[in-house]
Structure formats: structure tokens, C-alpha cells
Enzyme design. Structure first.
Site, PDB file in Angstrom:
ATOM      1  N   ASP A  92      62.798  51.874  35.271  1.00  0.00           N
ATOM      2  CA  ASP A  92      63.221  52.811  34.238  1.00  0.00           C
ATOM      3  C   ASP A  92      62.759  52.241  32.894  1.00  0.00           C
ATOM      4  O   ASP A  92      62.443  51.055  32.797  1.00  0.00           O
ATOM      5  CB  ASP A  92      64.746  52.960  34.282  1.00  0.00           C
ATOM      6  CG  ASP A  92      65.236  54.143  33.453  1.00  0.00           C
ATOM      7  OD1 ASP A  92      64.382  54.857  32.892  1.00  0.00           O
ATOM      8  OD2 ASP A  92      66.454  54.336  33.368  1.00  0.00           O
TER       9      ASP A  92
ATOM     10  N   ASP B  31      52.344  14.300  59.620  1.00  0.00           N
ATOM     11  CA  ASP B  31      53.438  15.164  59.168  1.00  0.00           C
ATOM     12  C   ASP B  31      53.994  14.687  57.840  1.00  0.00           C
ATOM     13  O   ASP B  31      54.284  15.495  56.944  1.00  0.00           O
ATOM     14  CB  ASP B  31      54.561  15.197  60.214  1.00  0.00           C
ATOM     15  CG  ASP B  31      54.246  16.111  61.382  1.00  0.00           C
ATOM     16  OD1 ASP B  31      53.272  16.880  61.280  1.00  0.00           O
ATOM     17  OD2 ASP B  31      54.969  16.044  62.390  1.00  0.00           O
TER      18      ASP B  31
ATOM     19  N   ASP C 185      69.263  49.489  37.077  1.00  0.00           N
ATOM     20  CA  ASP C 185      70.622  48.991  36.850  1.00  0.00           C
ATOM     21  C   ASP C 185      71.682  50.080  36.908  1.00  0.00           C
ATOM     22  O   ASP C 185      72.861  49.812  36.686  1.00  0.00           O
ATOM     23  CB  ASP C 185      70.712  48.277  35.501  1.00  0.00           C
ATOM     24  CG  ASP C 185      70.371  49.206  34.327  1.00  0.00           C
ATOM     25  OD1 ASP C 185      70.029  50.385  34.570  1.00  0.00           O
ATOM     26  OD2 ASP C 185      70.448  48.749  33.179  1.00  0.00           O
TER      27      ASP C 185
ATOM     28  N   GLU D  55      55.250  21.528  63.863  1.00  0.00           N
ATOM     29  CA  GLU D  55      56.694  21.307  63.705  1.00  0.00           C
ATOM     30  C   GLU D  55      57.156  21.321  62.250  1.00  0.00           C
ATOM     31  O   GLU D  55      58.336  21.527  61.969  1.00  0.00           O
ATOM     32  CB  GLU D  55      57.118  19.985  64.373  1.00  0.00           C
ATOM     33  CG  GLU D  55      56.504  18.733  63.785  1.00  0.00           C
ATOM     34  CD  GLU D  55      55.133  18.430  64.360  1.00  0.00           C
ATOM     35  OE1 GLU D  55      54.504  17.477  63.884  1.00  0.00           O
ATOM     36  OE2 GLU D  55      54.680  19.154  65.263  1.00  0.00           O
TER      37      GLU D  55
END
Length: 876
Positions: free
Chosen positions: A354, A719, A622, A312
Site C-alpha cells: 500500500d 567438515d 498493516d 551431514e
């Protein structure tokens, strides 16, 4: 009824979820530009500021569904909407109606713990991202009155546009809303987002009487979600936000996206656990019902076992890890638009980028303006300045470097000495741009600027010192040698040419770029970035190969790559890429580092080719020429100064274009993956072992091995101890290589590690039954197994979390150590408290503690050695 009135109706209907008609759009298409403005209550010169403010109150912000900020309730629902939570709440409801209110409360508490923890962390992450996103606006050029006569258009955030606004469009712009063109010049629009058609469509401004079933085919309408490929124009906005076609589409598909390998892996694990539950729970119920003859108690125990087998906390662990990563990235001035993109960064093994602004400083300086003889020429600079000043498309860094010579504005008498007549916009096939200007003496001059080869191709003459001659092969060879020499020194070279036009000519097209006179060329310097070499080396150490995909020529690209110590090897040029099949390209792309003279479509092909070879590919870009590659990459990365379409296509936006920041993102992604897989391996192996333990105990014992409320309490405490896994440290060795989802590795880990816990569970059974004679004392047995089970589950995470020797060679985070100590202390103390009595526990004899300590030590040593063997064979 006016178009503006109908726009209000469409706005209301779209909010109600009804598709809107397009008869009003067809009507606007048939009108002349001035009439179309009047129909929407506007004018060719645009709305006034007051009118725009009034319309924004009426129509709202120009935002589609996916861009609107989620409310707190929506965020909570997003965390709660999960099959595991649905299963747990169903089990809580069953427990309640069976009369076990305590069990129902504990199960509901687990769900609340998981949802609340995830919500808090994700909300913090969203708020941090929102603050950064406020620094990055996608803007539109709008004409509103009053305005500056010299520059009537101003930039405003796209969401502030309203119906009736007149906007300017140029290459790289997103279409900000559904609009009717008022004028257009060589305007090509990419509508693939809306129509799926890859080829750009040319748009015009004149009225159209053509009947058309599809509004996207109307030649003078543009729609939100499309983008300008080339050319320029202006248009009047007809619809905004949810009233647009794109807004309606976004409303219908909001939240839908193609699941990544990570998403699919998490889902497969979740359903694997659910299948375990479906098989295990009925078996436990039947065995206990048949052997203990208390069917209600057996059913409650089976429900508790189902809860115990449910991972869970998985949604919480995933969300908190991703949100924590986004928060960490936000401190580095990185905006994460999609949380899963961080995990993809961790899996990335190839980064395509680039060179401009990534390897170089993005600070281009115009250093040389040369004639054909290689001597400085003022006339070359003046004509280049006129071209850059009058062009209305997307101004790049080269244009800005030319326009930095502001003194020429006065020298050339721009505004009085020259006036613009027309323009032939840039496109990536021609790789040049031309403007047509009229000089004071009445001459019409076409000035062309662009890539050296492309400008040479349309020239037949040259001029030097007012002398004009015919170009021949010797001139081309000399010019080629000169430009190659400049490229080798790191200069980017652009050619400049001109042609005198017939003054009676009124419109111009690409065909007019012919028979020109070559003036010379301008040379720019963009020095390498100081951090580039360090960043490339850092990425290489993390197993990420940097590949350069550029439109520049191979000479200057090789020069820059050498300066940042990037091993170039053989450069693959766009011409060769075009001639290759996809299979051939995939083979050569895999071993090529630098690609030059690529078109936008070829950049996309290279990314797809690398995908075909099994790589996880990131792309940093860009420009408008990067948008296609950004969309197909596993993680698209752009910068806040990018063109609109690049920012829209990216998953991650950098406020600083720096590869070092990306390297931090790669590490963050791998930490996230490591901590998520820790919980998954822990949960899978623990549940697999518990399956054998519970089935065996149900068969052997004359009573339940633990009551339902004890199982649930054990699970709740465990838990809680796992909530700090997202804070855990990750070994440096784990971070050195890309990490991908591998369900087969998790399955093998579960099979080999899981039974280790069962061995010691059975040892505990033997200890409780034969050492402490608990055959007739269910409470003592249940207490002994509860404590041993909680301690082993809580401590074993420290064995699983590292390939090294735990506590000695690798330590967990302080938070994880703290929750481990707290939960172990609670588990040990609980049998001696009133709460323990209420849960049916009894104090344990003192002999139990050294025996269980010996078992814990044996369990840790055995599991460690099995783990070391597993890691050597299959990896962690």
C-alpha cells in the site's frame, strides 16, 4: 457443575491431547448474556484484577502450542531430528558393533559438531527475536474492575486473558479466545482459519435455542483464530489457550506447514545423496570383499564411504545461515517469525505494498474542511469530529487526524451535549461509517463519513450556510472537480453528510443511510517519505519491482507515485479487476505497476495473479484489508502498529515501516541462498567425483585406498573447514538479481565439476604407485591420497564460491580463510605426528610435496576454467 469447572476439565484434557466436547458451549449459547457471565463465574462489568490474577494461576497463559517458547531440549531435538543424522548414527552403531570403536566415535563426533553449531546459532537468533517480539504485543480490550468510568476498557497483552474476562471486539481485532457475545452490532466474523468458509458470518448476542451440530454455526459464539471483519461487540471468555478449539487445532498441527520451493529443493538434494549412498556403498563393499577377501574390512570401509558421501553438515549450514540472517535482521529492528521467510525475501522479484506509510510519512494531517462551495466550514469539522469520536470500530489515521482537534471536545460539549445512540459500522463494500447521536435539544442525528462517491450516493440534498437545496448532476460534477483538484494536490478527501432521524427509532441499519444531506468534505495531507524514492531505486537495482495496491482513488495515488519517482503507467482500478478472469488479470497484472480502488479480495487476487506468472511475491501491509493478501504472498510483511490480523498473517514484522530495511532483507536473503548453495554444489560435485575415485581405486588396488578410520578422519577435518561457510562474503554481482532454487543447475554443476576431482585423484594414484612405488606399501599410498584428497576438497571451495578469479578478484571471509589454512596445515602435518601413526599414516617423501602442489595448482586452474564456461552458459 458450572461452565468454569468444565473449563478446568477441558484445559486438563486438552493438555493430555484429548478433544473436548462442546455441550458446555451450546449451554452458554442458550443462556441470556447475564446468565452466561454468571455461569463462567463472572459479571457483565467483568472480573476484578484479583480474580483475574487467581484465574491466570489456575488456567495459565492464553497461549496455544505454536506460540510457546521451545525449551533448550526441544531446540536440540529440532536440530537432531534429521534423516542425515539418523543415517550417520545408524552407521556409528554399525561400526561400534563391528568392533571399530574409533570409527563410531568419529562419526558421532561429526553429528555432535553439526548439531551443536546449528543449535548455538539458532538459539542466539531465537533469543534476539524474542527480545524484539517482547516489544510487539497483540493486545485485547478488557473490562476489569476497578476501572475508569469514562473508559472502562483497557488494553492488555492477549496472553493475559482468563476465562470470565469481558472483552471488546471491533474491526481488525483477532478473537482472543473462545467467547460468548454479550452485545453485538453488525458484527461480522471471518472464521476461515477454523472452518474454511471464506464468507464472513454475522454474529448476534441474544440467546439461541437453535439445535446445532457444529458449534461454529452457533450465532452468539466466537472462537479464537477468527477475526472481526466489521462491526463491534463485547463478549465473555469461556475458554483460553490450549482449551480453545484453535488451541487444540494448533496442538495437532504444530510444526506442520506447506514446504516452500526452498524446503523441497533441500529435501530433493538430501535424498539424491542418499540414493547415491544406497547404490555406491553395496558396490564398494562387494568389490573390496571380492578382490581383497577381507569382508569385515570391506564392510567397515563401505560404512566409512557412506559417511563420506553423506552431506551431514547440510542441516547445520542451512540452519546457521538462516539463523545468522535472522540475527542480522534483528539488528535492523526486524522480527523474523519464520526463518525461511528470509530466503523467500532473497527470491522475491515483486513487492506489493500500500502507499500509506510506505511511500508516505504515515503522519496524516487534517488541512481543509470545506462546504460544497469549497469554502472553510466549521460545521463540517464538528460533524466529522462527532463521527470519529463516537465510532467504536477500528480508528484509522484519518480518525486520529480529526480527533487531534481536541478543542472541539469541549466546544461541542461531548459527554453532556451529545450522547451516542447507535452506530452503523464501516465495511469495505459501503466504504462509509455512520453514528447516531442525540443532541441536547432531543434531536437524533445520523452522521455519515466515508469515501466521496459512496457518501454522495446516499445524499439527496446539500446544505451551505444553513441553506438547504436539492442535489442535482451539476452539484455532483462540481464536487467531483473539487475533489479531483484536491487529490491532484496530494490530498485525501472524505465526504461528510447527516440526516435527522425519528426520535422514536431505537435501532439503525444500513438502510437508514439514505436521503441524507451533504455537508461537505474534509481533506488530509500525508506527505511522501524522504526515503521512499531511494528505497524504490535500491529495490529496482536488486531486481525487485515495487507494485502499489491501494484502496485510494487513482488521482491521489498517481500524485504520490510521481513524487517518489515511481513510473506509474496505466493504473488498473478495482472495478476492472472485478470484471476480469484470472487469466486476463494475470496478463495485465504482470505489466501494471499501480492498482487503485481495490477491495481486500481484489488485493488477494492480484497477488495470486502474479504467482500465476511465476513471480515470487512479497506483500507489505498493516490493515485489516491486507490480511488476505498477506496470507497468500510468498513472504508476508507487516509492522508492529498493524491490526492484530495483519500481524498474525505476516512472516516478518518491521518495527519501522521503511522500504530501505526491506532492501537489506532482500540482500540478506540472497547471501543466505548463496552460501547454502556453495556447500550444496561443493558437496554434490565432490561426492560425484569421489564415487568414480573410490570405485576405480577399489578395482585397481590390491588393498583398500584408505582405511575406514582414515576416511572418517578426512571427512571430519573437511567438515570442520566448512563450518565457516555461513560467514562467507558474497560477490556484489550475485546479489543484484533474485535467486531461486534450481535443482537442474546443481545437477549440471555436479556432472561437469565433479569429474575434475576424479582426474586428479587418479593422477595421485599414478604418482603414488609409479613414482613412489606404493604397490606394496599401503600405508604410504593411503597417506598420499589422504593428504591430496583433503587439500583439494578444502581448497576447492574457494574456486566454487565465486564466478570471479579466486583470491584476486574475490576473497573469502577471514573465518573461511582461517579454517582452510588450519585444516590444510593439520592435513600436511598429520603424517609426521603420533596421531598420524595411530591412524596408520606414514611420513611422506619430500618429492611428494612439490608434485602435489603442482597437482593442486593444475586442479584449481582447470576447475576455474570449467566453472567460467559453466557460468557463462548456465549461470552460477
Amino acid at each position: 457443575m458450572t461452565l468454569l469447572s468444565r473449563s478446568v476439565e477441558h484445559s486438563d484434557s486438552s493438555r493430555a491431547g484429548h478433544p473436548h466436547g462442546d455441550s458446555d458451549l451450546a449451554a452458554a449459547s442458550r443462556l441470556q448474556p447475564g446468565a452466561a457471565c454468571a455461569e463462567v463465574g463472572s459479571r457483565l462489568e467483568g472480573l476484578s484484577q484479583t480474580e483475574a490474577a487467581g484465574r491466570q494461576k489456575k488456567f495459565g497463559l492464553n497461549l496455544v502450542t505454536r506460540e510457546r517458547k521451545a525449551t533448550i531440549l526441544q531446540e536440540l531435538w529440532g536440530r537432531a531430528r534429521n534423516p542425515l543424522n539418523a543415517l550417520l548414527l545408524t552407521l556409528a552403531t554399525v561400526s561400534y558393533f563391528l568392533g571399530d570403536v574409533r570409527a563410531a566415535v568419529v562419526i558421532a563426533g561429526m553429528v555432535i559438531l553439526a548439531i551443536t553449531t546449528a543449535f548455538i546459532q539458532e538459539h542466539r537468533s531465537n533469543e534476539a527475536a524474542a527480545q524484539l517480539r517482547a516489544m510487539v504485543h497483540t493486545t485485547a480490550s478488557v473490562r476489569r474492575t476497578p476501572n475508569d468510568p469514562d473508559n472502562p476498557f483497557s488494553e492488555i497483552p492477549m496472553e493475559q486473558l482468563v476465562p470470565g474476562d469481558v472483552v471488546r471486539l471491533s474491526a481488525g481485532d483477532m478473537i482472543p479466545a473462545d467467547l460468548r457475545l454479550l452485545d453485538a452490532k453488525d458484527l461480522f466474523i471471518n472464521q476461515a482459519t477454523l472452518t474454511g468458509e471464506a464468507m464472513p458470518a454475522e454474529k448476534y448476542s441474544h440467546a439461541s435455542d437453535a439445535g446445532c451440530d457444529d458449534p461454529f454455526d452457533l450465532p452468539n459464539l466466537c472462537f479464537m483464530g477468527a477475526n472481526v471483519v466489521s462491526g463491534y461487540g463485547t463478549g465473555v471468555i469461556l475458554r483460553t489457550g490450549p482449551s480453545t478449539f484453535f488451541g487444540q487445532l494448533a496442538h495437532n498441527i504444530a510444526g506442520r506447514r506447506v514446504p516452500t520451493a526452498f524446503d523441497q529443493g533441500i529435501n530433493r538434494f538430501t535424498w539424491l545423496m542418499i540414493r547415491f549412498i544406497v547404490v555406491m556403498v553395496p558396490a564398494v563393499f562387494l568389490i573390496n570383499g571380492l578382490t581383497k577377501h577381507d569382508w569385515l574390512e570391506a564392510l567397515l570401509f563401505a560404512v566409512a564411504v557412506a559417511v563420506g558421501l553423506t552431506p551431514e553438515m547440510l542441516p547445520m549450514i542451512v540452519t546457521v545461515n538462516l539463523a545468522k540472517g535472522a540475527l542480522a535482521m534483528s539488528r535492523e529492528k526486524v522480527i523474523v517469525k519464520r526463518l525461511n521467510a528470509i530466503q523467500n525475501l532473497g527470491a522475491m522479484d515483486v513487492l506489493c505494498t500500500d502507499k500509506t506509510g510506505t511511500l508516505t510519512q504515515d503522519r496524516i494531517i487534517l488541512k481543509r474542511h470545506l462546504d460544497l462551495r469549497g469554502e472553510e466550514s466549521e460545521r463540517v469539522l464538528q460533524y466529522a469530529f462527532l463521527n470519529s469520536h463516537f465510532q467504536s470500530g477500528l480508528r484509522n489515521l484519518l480518525d486520529n487526524a480529526v480527533l487531534a482537534h481536541v478543542d472541539l471536545h469541549k466546544t461541542l460539549g461531548i459527554g453532556s451535549g451529545y450522547t451516542k445512540l447507535d452506530e452503523i459500522p464501516f465495511d469495505f463494500s459501503r466504504r462509509r461509517l455512520s453514528v447516531v447521536v442525540a443532541s441536547e435539544d432531543g434531536k437524533h442525528i445520523l452522521i455519515c463519513k466515508g469515501a466521496v462517491e459512496e457518501v454522495f450516493a446516499v445524499c439527496t440534498r446539500y446544505t451551505v450556510d444553513q441553506e438547504i437545496g436539492q442535489l442535482d448532476e451539476s452539484h455532483f460534477e462540481a464536487a467531483k472537480k473539487a475533489t479531483t483538484a484536491l487529490n491532484a494536490d496530494g490530498f485525501r478527501v472524505v465526504a461528510v453528510a447527516y440526516g435527522e432521524m425519528d426520535p422514536s427509532k431505537t435501532t439503525y441499519s444500513v438502510e437508514d443511510e439514505a436521503d441524507l444531506t451533504l455537508l461537505g468534505y474534509i481533506a488530509f495531507l500525508d506527505p511522501p517519505k524522504d526515503s521512499a524514492c531511494e528505497a524504490i531505486a535500491a529495490l529496482a537495482r536488486r531486481g525487485v519491482q515495487v507494485k502499489i495496491l491501494t484502496g485510494d482513488n487513482e488521482v491521489i495515488t498517481r500524485k504520490i507515485c510521481h513524487e517518489v519517482q515511481l513510473d506509474v503507467g496505466e493504473i488498473l482500478l478495482g472495478g476492472k479487476v472485478a470484471a476480469m478472469t484470472d487469466v486476463e488479470l494475470a496478463d495485465i497484472a504482470d505489466r501494471t505497476t499501480v492498482f487503485a480502488k481495490l477491495t481486500p479480495a481484489q488485493k488477494e487476487r492480484v497477488v495470486r495473479a502474479l504467482h500465476a506468472k511465476g513471480h515470487v511475491v512479497g506483500f507489505l501491509g498493516d490493515g485489516i484489508n491486507d490480511s488476505q493478501a498477506l496470507k497468500v504472498a510468498d513472504v508476508g510483511i507487516s509492522v508492529d502498529t498493524a491490526v492484530d490480523i495483519a500481524k498474525e498473517s505476516a512472516d516478518i514484522i518491521l518495527l519501522e515501516k521503511n522500504l530501505l530495511v526491506l532492501q537489506k532483507g532482500v540482500v540478506e536473503g540472497r547471501k543466505i541462498f548463496a552460501n547454502i548453495t556453495k556447500y550444496i554444489k561443493m558437496g554434490a560435485s565432490s561426492n560425484f567425483g569421489n564415487m568414480f575415485s573410490v570405485l576405480g581405486a577399489s578395482i585397481i588396488l590390491p588393498f583398500l585406498p584408505m582405511t575406514a578410520i582414515q576416511v572418517l578422519t578426512n571427512n571430519l577435518l573437511y567438515d570442520f573447514s566448512q563450518t565457516t561457510i555461513p560467514t562467507d562474503n558474497v560477490d556484489e554481482e550475485y546479489l543484484t538479481v533474485p535467486r531461486r532454487w534450481d535443482i537442474s543447475n546443481i545437477f549440471k554443476f555436479m556432472v561437469f565439476i565433479g569429474p575434475m576431482s576424479s582426474i586428479f585423484d587418479y593422477a595421485t594414484y599414478g604418482m603414488m604407485l609409479f613414482v613412489f612405488d606404493a604397490w606394496k606399501n599401503p600405508s604410504l599410498f593411503q597417506t598420499g591420497w589422504f593428504v591430496e584428497s583433503l587439500l583439494t576438497q578444502t581448497l576447492i571451495i574457494h574456486i566454487i564460491r565465486t564466478a570471479k578469479i579466486p583470491f584476486i578478484e574475490s576473497r573469502a571471509s577471514p573465518a573461511l580463510i582461517a579454517t582452510t589454512i588450519i585444516i590444510c596445515a593439520v592435513g600436511i602435518a598429520l603424517p609426521f605426528t603420533w596421531a598420524g601413526s595411530a591412524l596408520g599414516f606414514t611420513p611422506l617423501p619430500w618429492l611428494y610435496w612439490p608434485l602435489v602442489a603442482a597437482m593442486l595448482l593444475s586442479y584449481a586452474i582447470l576447475t576455474h576454467f570449467v566453472k567460467v564456461w559453466f557460468v557463462r552458459r548456465w549461470g552460477l
